[in-house]
Design an enzyme around this catalytic site. Structure first.
Site, PDB file in Angstrom:
ATOM      1  N   ASP A   1      -2.752  -0.276  11.827  1.00 11.07           N
ATOM      2  CA  ASP A   1      -2.472   1.167  11.816  1.00 11.07           C
ATOM      3  C   ASP A   1      -2.680   1.805  13.191  1.00 11.07           C
ATOM      4  OD1 ASP A   1      -1.845   0.993   9.140  1.00 11.07           O
ATOM      5  OD2 ASP A   1      -3.822   1.620   8.457  1.00 11.07           O
TER       6      ASP A   1
ATOM      7  N   ASP B   1      -8.352   6.247  14.989  1.00 10.73           N
ATOM      8  CA  ASP B   1      -8.736   6.247  13.573  1.00 10.73           C
ATOM      9  C   ASP B   1      -9.395   4.917  13.212  1.00 10.73           C
ATOM     10  OD1 ASP B   1      -8.958   7.396  11.031  1.00 10.73           O
ATOM     11  OD2 ASP B   1      -7.061   6.554  10.351  1.00 10.73           O
TER      12      ASP B   1
ATOM     13  N   SER C   1       0.844  -1.192   0.000  1.00 11.50           N
ATOM     14  CA  SER C   1       0.000   0.000   0.000  1.00 11.50           C
ATOM     15  C   SER C   1       0.878   1.240   0.000  1.00 11.50           C
ATOM     16  CB  SER C   1      -0.933   0.015   1.225  1.00 11.50           C
ATOM     17  OG  SER C   1      -0.174   0.104   2.424  1.00 11.50           O
TER      18      SER C   1
END
Length: 311
Positions: free
Chosen positions: A235, A218, A87
């Site tokens: 993440d 997040d 990514s």
């Protein structure tokens, strides 16, 4: 996503709600020293990586010290061969690599990124970042070590995340969530056959993070991965401790994102219900009971082969 059942991990005892008092070392690393030395062997390594098709990217990703970090990780036995990109993002690119016979993920944060505004709301108010100011190298170096630390803390709390393996400057090596067909899919990319069960797992993960003194900050369907029949949270670089001045706002946003996503899948879920569950059943210890340095910011020592031998 065909599995109907998801298992939860057993938890380890977590002594403190966060690592907000743990000093983050942002001094020069071996990668910086290698980059300055620029010996012949390193120069050859740098040229080999730079010329590889999968690494032909802008200079903001691979500066000299990043090559030094990769070189150090190769020398230490954490990386044997590089694969392709998994990514790309504004702050970091993720690549596959081989460590022995095991495929790992290599996350490379940009040192020369032009804008750190997205990071700032997660850094301001965190004592670990006091004195760093706007020095981009120090900010990113601290951020990467913080991500490794957050991943370890989440795993000890019984939350499935990629296992961090090694950190060098702006590079994090961690467990690769994927198969021969490619990376594992995010919840946003799969059909969920049993969304009620999936929601209960993510609900419990959110509580366990808070119980361990962390707020993801997040959390959404884009940061939850379906891998080998289980759900993983990814993440965690921006995750903050519960004593961060914006922790409550971040927790409310996480609950809103998660509940709204599963509500769209037909689950009877609301942000208010999820938030109430986390706050009622999570019992993080008060900061007065937290000893400085209780969170280990160091990565496992030795090469991957050494760790396998110990197991």
């Amino acid at each position: 996503m065909t599995e109907g059942q998801f298992g939860l991990l057993d938890t380890d005892d977590v002594d403190s709600p966060g690592d907000e008092w743990e000093e983050v070392d942002v001094s020069d690393t071996e990668a910086d020293r290698i980059a300055r030395k620029r010996d012949r062997e390193f120069s050859e390594f740098r040229k080999r990586i730079k010329d590889a098709d999968q690494f032909k990217v802008e200079a903001s990703v691979f500066d000299d010290a990043t090559y030094g970090a990769l070189y150090k990780l190769v020398q230490d036995g954490h990386i044997d061969a590089f694969g392709g990109p998994i990514s790309t993002g504004k702050e970091a690119n993720v690549y596959t690599a081989l460590s022995g016979e095991t495929e790992v993920a290599v996350k490379v944060y940009r040192i020369n990124a032009s804008d750190f505004k997205d990071m700032r709301s997660y850094l301001d108010g965190d004592p670990r970042f006091e004195g760093i100011g706007s020095d981009k190298k120090k900010v990113v170096t601290a951020w990467v070590r913080k991500e490794s630390s957050n991943l370890k803390r989440a795993r000890r709390a019984g939350v499935r995340t990629p296992e961090p393996i090694a950190v060098e400057r702006n590079v994090l090596v961690m467990e690769y969530l994927g198969t021969e067909e490619g990376r594992s899919k995010r919840l946003s990319e799969v059909h969920i056959e049993n969304p009620e069960t999936a929601y209960e797992v993510v609900k419990e993960y959110t509580r366990r993070l808070y119980d361990a003194g962390l707020v993801h900050g997040d959390l959404s369907e884009y940061n939850i991965v379906f891998h080998e029949g289980q759900l993983y949270i990814i993440d965690l670089g921006q995750a903050v401790t519960i004593h961060h001045p914006n922790a409550d706002d971040f927790l409310e946003r996480d609950c809103r994102n998660v509940a709204n996503f599963f509500a769209r899948q037909g689950v009877d879920a609301t942000p208010a219900e999820l938030l109430a569950y986390v706050r009622e059943y999570a019992t993080p210890k008060d900061k007065d009971d937290t000893a400085p340095g209780s969170d280990d910011d160091a990565v496992p020592q030795g090469t991957p082969a050494d760790r396998r031998d110990e197991e």
